[in-house]
Motif scaffolding. Structure first.
Motif, PDB file in Angstrom:
ATOM      1  N   PRO A 284     -34.385  -4.472  16.991  1.00 29.29           N
ATOM      2  CA  PRO A 284     -35.691  -4.702  16.808  1.00 29.29           C
ATOM      3  C   PRO A 284     -36.857  -3.971  17.252  1.00 29.29           C
ATOM      4  O   PRO A 284     -37.975  -3.658  16.688  1.00 29.29           O
ATOM      5  N   GLU A 285     -36.630  -3.368  18.336  1.00 25.73           N
ATOM      6  CA  GLU A 285     -37.704  -2.572  18.808  1.00 25.73           C
ATOM      7  C   GLU A 285     -37.962  -1.061  17.995  1.00 25.73           C
ATOM      8  O   GLU A 285     -38.944  -0.388  18.524  1.00 25.73           O
ATOM      9  N   VAL A 286     -36.869  -0.709  17.320  1.00 28.15           N
ATOM     10  CA  VAL A 286     -37.336   0.289  16.474  1.00 28.15           C
ATOM     11  C   VAL A 286     -38.447   0.229  15.707  1.00 28.15           C
ATOM     12  O   VAL A 286     -38.845  -0.977  15.102  1.00 28.15           O
ATOM     13  N   THR A 287     -39.596   1.174  15.531  1.00 30.46           N
ATOM     14  CA  THR A 287     -40.614   1.207  15.082  1.00 30.46           C
ATOM     15  C   THR A 287     -40.562   0.953  13.583  1.00 30.46           C
ATOM     16  O   THR A 287     -39.851   1.848  12.886  1.00 30.46           O
ATOM     17  N   ARG A 288     -41.118   0.046  12.740  1.00 33.24           N
ATOM     18  CA  ARG A 288     -41.128  -0.211  11.369  1.00 33.24           C
ATOM     19  C   ARG A 288     -42.422   0.186  10.833  1.00 33.24           C
ATOM     20  O   ARG A 288     -43.398  -0.457  11.271  1.00 33.24           O
ATOM     21  N   HIS A 289     -42.329   1.057   9.682  1.00 39.81           N
ATOM     22  CA  HIS A 289     -43.683   1.208   9.016  1.00 39.81           C
ATOM     23  C   HIS A 289     -43.437   0.453   7.697  1.00 39.81           C
ATOM     24  O   HIS A 289     -42.627   0.929   6.794  1.00 39.81           O
ATOM     25  N   VAL A 290     -44.284  -0.560   7.332  1.00 41.46           N
ATOM     26  CA  VAL A 290     -43.980  -1.346   6.242  1.00 41.46           C
ATOM     27  C   VAL A 290     -44.929  -0.988   5.068  1.00 41.46           C
ATOM     28  O   VAL A 290     -46.127  -1.009   5.379  1.00 41.46           O
ATOM     29  N   ILE A 291     -44.471  -0.940   3.881  1.00 41.34           N
ATOM     30  CA  ILE A 291     -45.213  -0.596   2.695  1.00 41.34           C
ATOM     31  C   ILE A 291     -45.308  -1.684   1.721  1.00 41.34           C
ATOM     32  O   ILE A 291     -44.145  -2.194   1.573  1.00 41.34           O
ATOM     33  N   GLN A 292     -46.195  -2.281   1.543  1.00 42.16           N
ATOM     34  CA  GLN A 292     -46.547  -3.370   0.712  1.00 42.16           C
ATOM     35  C   GLN A 292     -47.175  -3.225  -0.675  1.00 42.16           C
ATOM     36  O   GLN A 292     -48.413  -3.246  -0.684  1.00 42.16           O
ATOM     37  N   GLY A 293     -46.600  -2.771  -1.504  1.00 40.43           N
ATOM     38  CA  GLY A 293     -47.151  -2.434  -3.006  1.00 40.43           C
ATOM     39  C   GLY A 293     -47.827  -1.194  -2.760  1.00 40.43           C
ATOM     40  O   GLY A 293     -47.975  -0.361  -1.727  1.00 40.43           O
ATOM     41  N   GLY A 294     -48.564  -0.671  -4.114  1.00 38.55           N
ATOM     42  CA  GLY A 294     -49.032   0.633  -3.889  1.00 38.55           C
ATOM     43  C   GLY A 294     -48.269   1.470  -4.581  1.00 38.55           C
ATOM     44  O   GLY A 294     -47.587   1.296  -5.670  1.00 38.55           O
ATOM     45  N   SER A 295     -48.410   2.971  -4.338  1.00 34.39           N
ATOM     46  CA  SER A 295     -47.754   4.176  -5.304  1.00 34.39           C
ATOM     47  C   SER A 295     -46.624   4.693  -4.087  1.00 34.39           C
ATOM     48  O   SER A 295     -46.553   4.598  -2.875  1.00 34.39           O
ATOM     49  N   VAL A 296     -45.918   5.695  -4.946  1.00 33.73           N
ATOM     50  CA  VAL A 296     -44.976   6.748  -4.295  1.00 33.73           C
ATOM     51  C   VAL A 296     -45.807   7.278  -2.855  1.00 33.73           C
ATOM     52  O   VAL A 296     -45.333   7.601  -2.008  1.00 33.73           O
ATOM     53  N   GLU A 297     -46.965   7.693  -3.122  1.00 27.61           N
ATOM     54  CA  GLU A 297     -47.987   8.251  -2.240  1.00 27.61           C
ATOM     55  C   GLU A 297     -48.105   7.658  -1.044  1.00 27.61           C
ATOM     56  O   GLU A 297     -48.152   8.094  -0.015  1.00 27.61           O
ATOM     57  N   ASP A 298     -48.182   6.303  -1.004  1.00 27.10           N
ATOM     58  CA  ASP A 298     -48.276   5.430   0.096  1.00 27.10           C
ATOM     59  C   ASP A 298     -46.800   5.385   0.675  1.00 27.10           C
ATOM     60  O   ASP A 298     -47.161   5.443   2.156  1.00 27.10           O
ATOM     61  N   ILE A 299     -45.733   5.548   0.071  1.00 31.26           N
ATOM     62  CA  ILE A 299     -44.442   5.710   0.946  1.00 31.26           C
ATOM     63  C   ILE A 299     -44.603   6.985   1.742  1.00 31.26           C
ATOM     64  O   ILE A 299     -44.131   7.158   2.920  1.00 31.26           O
ATOM     65  N   GLN A 300     -44.912   8.042   0.913  1.00 37.00           N
ATOM     66  CA  GLN A 300     -44.913   9.512   1.680  1.00 37.00           C
ATOM     67  C   GLN A 300     -45.971   9.258   2.761  1.00 37.00           C
ATOM     68  O   GLN A 300     -45.440  10.050   3.835  1.00 37.00           O
ATOM     69  N   SER A 301     -47.046   8.579   2.782  1.00 39.32           N
ATOM     70  CA  SER A 301     -47.828   8.787   4.013  1.00 39.32           C
ATOM     71  C   SER A 301     -46.983   8.033   5.205  1.00 39.32           C
ATOM     72  O   SER A 301     -47.426   8.581   6.228  1.00 39.32           O
ATOM     73  N   ALA A 302     -46.369   7.029   4.901  1.00 38.72           N
ATOM     74  CA  ALA A 302     -45.767   6.391   6.035  1.00 38.72           C
ATOM     75  C   ALA A 302     -44.682   6.956   6.592  1.00 38.72           C
ATOM     76  O   ALA A 302     -44.569   7.292   7.688  1.00 38.72           O
ATOM     77  N   ILE A 303     -44.025   7.988   5.739  1.00 42.28           N
ATOM     78  CA  ILE A 303     -42.986   8.806   6.156  1.00 42.28           C
ATOM     79  C   ILE A 303     -43.686  10.100   7.022  1.00 42.28           C
ATOM     80  O   ILE A 303     -43.460  10.166   8.091  1.00 42.28           O
ATOM     81  N   HIS A 304     -44.907  10.347   6.459  1.00 39.54           N
ATOM     82  CA  HIS A 304     -45.694  11.416   7.490  1.00 39.54           C
ATOM     83  C   HIS A 304     -46.002  10.701   8.694  1.00 39.54           C
ATOM     84  O   HIS A 304     -45.944  11.656   9.864  1.00 39.54           O
ATOM     85  N   ALA A 305     -46.317   9.521   8.878  1.00 43.94           N
ATOM     86  CA  ALA A 305     -46.731   8.868  10.309  1.00 43.94           C
ATOM     87  C   ALA A 305     -45.596   8.561  10.750  1.00 43.94           C
ATOM     88  O   ALA A 305     -45.642   8.288  12.382  1.00 43.94           O
ATOM     89  N   ALA A 306     -44.319   8.628  10.355  1.00 43.16           N
ATOM     90  CA  ALA A 306     -43.014   8.008  11.126  1.00 43.16           C
ATOM     91  C   ALA A 306     -42.797   9.254  12.213  1.00 43.16           C
ATOM     92  O   ALA A 306     -42.531  10.184  11.772  1.00 43.16           O
ATOM     93  N   SER A 307     -42.354   8.601  13.235  1.00 48.21           N
ATOM     94  CA  SER A 307     -41.392   9.669  14.104  1.00 48.21           C
ATOM     95  C   SER A 307     -39.869   9.420  13.816  1.00 48.21           C
ATOM     96  O   SER A 307     -39.289   8.613  13.136  1.00 48.21           O
ATOM     97  N   PRO A 308     -39.158  10.668  14.199  1.00 50.89           N
ATOM     98  CA  PRO A 308     -37.702  10.461  13.932  1.00 50.89           C
ATOM     99  C   PRO A 308     -37.082   9.116  14.635  1.00 50.89           C
ATOM    100  O   PRO A 308     -37.396   8.814  15.884  1.00 50.89           O
ATOM    101  N   GLY A 309     -36.293   8.450  13.875  1.00 48.39           N
ATOM    102  CA  GLY A 309     -35.728   7.407  14.231  1.00 48.39           C
ATOM    103  C   GLY A 309     -36.422   6.044  13.780  1.00 48.39           C
ATOM    104  O   GLY A 309     -35.860   4.829  13.852  1.00 48.39           O
ATOM    105  N   ASP A 310     -37.691   6.294  13.505  1.00 47.57           N
ATOM    106  CA  ASP A 310     -38.329   5.063  12.811  1.00 47.57           C
ATOM    107  C   ASP A 310     -37.816   4.813  11.372  1.00 47.57           C
ATOM    108  O   ASP A 310     -36.977   5.307  10.688  1.00 47.57           O
ATOM    109  N   ALA A 311     -38.154   3.589  11.288  1.00 45.79           N
ATOM    110  CA  ALA A 311     -37.713   2.792   9.973  1.00 45.79           C
ATOM    111  C   ALA A 311     -39.036   2.603   9.156  1.00 45.79           C
ATOM    112  O   ALA A 311     -40.228   2.074   9.308  1.00 45.79           O
ATOM    113  N   VAL A 312     -39.012   3.084   7.363  1.00 44.50           N
ATOM    114  CA  VAL A 312     -39.894   3.008   6.759  1.00 44.50           C
ATOM    115  C   VAL A 312     -39.585   1.877   5.807  1.00 44.50           C
ATOM    116  O   VAL A 312     -38.381   2.174   4.953  1.00 44.50           O
TER     117      VAL A 312
END
Length: 281
Positions: free
Chosen positions: A59-87
């Motif tokens: 549970p302590e693994v950082t999660r970046h949650v995408i709620q609706g939007g575009s593929v570019e919103d997913i890409q932004s979350a990937i850019h913000a994520a650190s190795p080992g994080d979950a998008v």
């Protein structure tokens, strides 16, 4: 395991049918590690482990949650994520405004939490390591969504790349292969995926590829075209324009049953007990 409520995570569990799911809702048990997967019994938990282990993170693994939007919103979350994080992509259809979705660092990218069909991506997906250096000990996991587009796994030195429970549908008449694996230094597992269409369904140019419990159908030419030894386990390859497999280096068949479309080389192109599939060009 700890007590939770919802449906059993094991997709083939009979308690998810009709009123049984509601009757069992107050008796489900949660995975002791990730606290999110839920099961009606330890038997279902064991049967689902082949899939769940790729999403079983603390549970302590950082999660970046995408709620609706575009593929570019997913890409932004990937850019913000650190190795080992979950998008984590929530329910919805995601359109690409421009270009592919790059999974370019060792992260978890997850779609539908209850049903992969809840999340639909209309884009090309490229898995590479353009997001930065790493020591080669990390893994990439991409799981649980429908994709109207292609997947390319290109040059990388990840410990492993896993594509799990993804339904790929390549556009009719596309010149690209539905799944192109061309640069993995580590292991590459394609698990529980449905791969439809493409010039070839799967093109393999890397060692260490394992196709397991997947279905490859309706490619214009070959279901699988490979220049490297690979493993196929409990898979279906059918309905392709040419034939099931063309593998010049051979392949290994595992599991209880592989249903592979025959073709011009079927008399000497199928695998032996441990190695086979030789053919000319």
């Amino acid at each position: 395991m700890t007590g939770t409520s919802s449906r059993c995570n094991y997709s083939k569990c009979s308690t998810n049918n009709n009123d049984q799911a509601a009757n069992n809702a107050n008796h489900l048990l949660g995975c002791g590690r990730c606290k999110s997967a839920k099961y009606c019994s330890t038997d279902c938990q064991k049967k689902d482990w082949v899939f769940h282990k790729f999403k079983c993170v603390a549970p302590e693994v950082t999660r970046h949650v995408i709620q609706g939007g575009s593929v570019e919103d997913i890409q932004s979350a990937i850019h913000a994520a650190s190795p080992g994080d979950a998008v984590v992509i929530k329910k919805g259809t995601y359109e690409a405004m421009s270009g592919p979705l790059f999974v370019n660092k060792p992260i978890y990218l997850w779609g539908g939490e209850e049903d992969r069909h809840d999340v639909v991506l209309n884009c090309q997906v490229v898995i590479d390591e353009s997001g930065g250096d790493h020591d080669g000990s990390a893994a990439v996991v991409v799981a649980d969504f429908d994709l109207n587009g292609t997947v390319t796994i290109s040059a990388n030195k990840y410990k492993s790349v896993t594509l799990c429970n993804v339904a790929m549908k390549c556009p009719n008449g596309a010149r690209d292969d539905a799944l192109d694996i061309n640069g993995c230094k580590g292991k590459c597992l394609i698990l529980g995926c449905d791969i439809e269409g493409g010039s070839d369904g799967v093109n393999i140019s890397s060692e260490g590829v394992h196709l397991k419990r997947s279905c490859i159908q309706y490619a214009q030419n070959r279901g699988i075209f490979s220049r490297r030894v690979f493993t196929i386990e409990d898979c279906e390859v059918s309905g392709c324009g040419g034939y099931g497999i063309k593998g010049s280096a051979g392949w290994t068949e595992k599991g209880r049953y592989n249903d592979i479309q025959p073709g011009p080389w079927s008399a000497w192109g199928g695998a032996t007990e441990s190695y086979g599939g030789f053919g000319g060009w």
